[in-house]
Design a protein around this motif. Structure first.
Motif: not given
Length: 226
Positions: A165-187
């Motif tokens: 569960a902890r190993a999945f955490l960085p992926f959650i955080i990075e996706t969260w940041i990218a979603g806030i900033e709309r910086g990942d090129g995705m809708t």
């Protein structure tokens, strides 16, 4: 009639003994918090001072200290509500893979500067690191039900599930940041689907690797899940 050399009578300002106009303490406290977010974002979470905050809000520093007795108290006030919002996700019905990250991103976009301070900058100092750790703990707790060990599992298997569960955490955080900033090129729709597919694949692969028995998805009435 008042003569030219006679001073006019002073304008009445209230009778002696009357209460002074009420100061909206809550509004003033919120104004300080809003100013703090701007200052911490511009000058750095660990470099900005209480005087910087006072200058931004246009208030004497001593008045700020009456609201927040220390810089630590100000930081605590900033981040405590965020953690409460994250924790509240566990009380809401789970709406499927990707729904949790969608909720987190929606929360973050409502107050992007504040959330980014927590997610990106809070790990670098003693005043804020406990809040980053608390955030990580909450996010991990929301993830653990997907790879929960059986009730009779030995301690080493429980530890392995917690690690997953902890190993999945960085992926959650990075996706969260990218979603806030709309910086990942995705809708937004594509991001939710993509994250949901990744979360499902992670759950399937983890349960297989740890030889966990088949288990239903986390119950919707106690949905501590993404």
């Amino acid at each position: 009639m008042t003569s030219a050399n006679q001073s006019p009578e002073p304008t009445p300002r209230g009778r002696p003994g009357q209460p002074k106009p009420r100061v909206d303490r809550d509004a003033r406290a919120q104004a300080v918090l809003d100013a703090a977010v701007m200052v911490f974002t511009e000058k750095g979470l660990h470099a900005a001072t209480m005087q910087d905050v006072a200058n931004r809000v246009g208030m004497a520093k001593i008045l700020i200290y009456r609201l927040y007795p220390s810089r630590q108290a100000l930081i605590d006030a900033l981040f405590s509500d965020i953690l409460g919002e994250i924790e509240a996700i566990a009380t809401k019905p789970w709406r499927g893979y990707g729904s949790g990250i969608a909720t987190l991103i929606e929360m973050g976009r409502a107050r992007p500067a504040l959330f980014l301070l927590l997610l990106r900058d809070a790990r670098g100092g003693p005043e804020t690191a406990p809040w980053a750790t608390a955030c990580d703990t909450l996010l991990t707790a929301l993830t653990e039900p997907f790879v929960a060990a059986p009730a009779d599992a030995p301690d080493d298997l429980r530890a392995a599930c917690a690690h997953a569960a902890r190993a999945f955490l960085p992926f959650i955080i990075e996706t969260w940041i990218a979603g806030i900033e709309r910086g990942d090129g995705m809708t937004d729709a594509a991001r939710i689907t993509w994250f949901g597919d990744m979360a499902l694949a992670w759950r399937t692969a983890t349960r297989k690797a740890l030889e966990l028995p088949e288990a239903p998805e986390p119950a919707s009435l106690a949905p501590r899940a993404f």
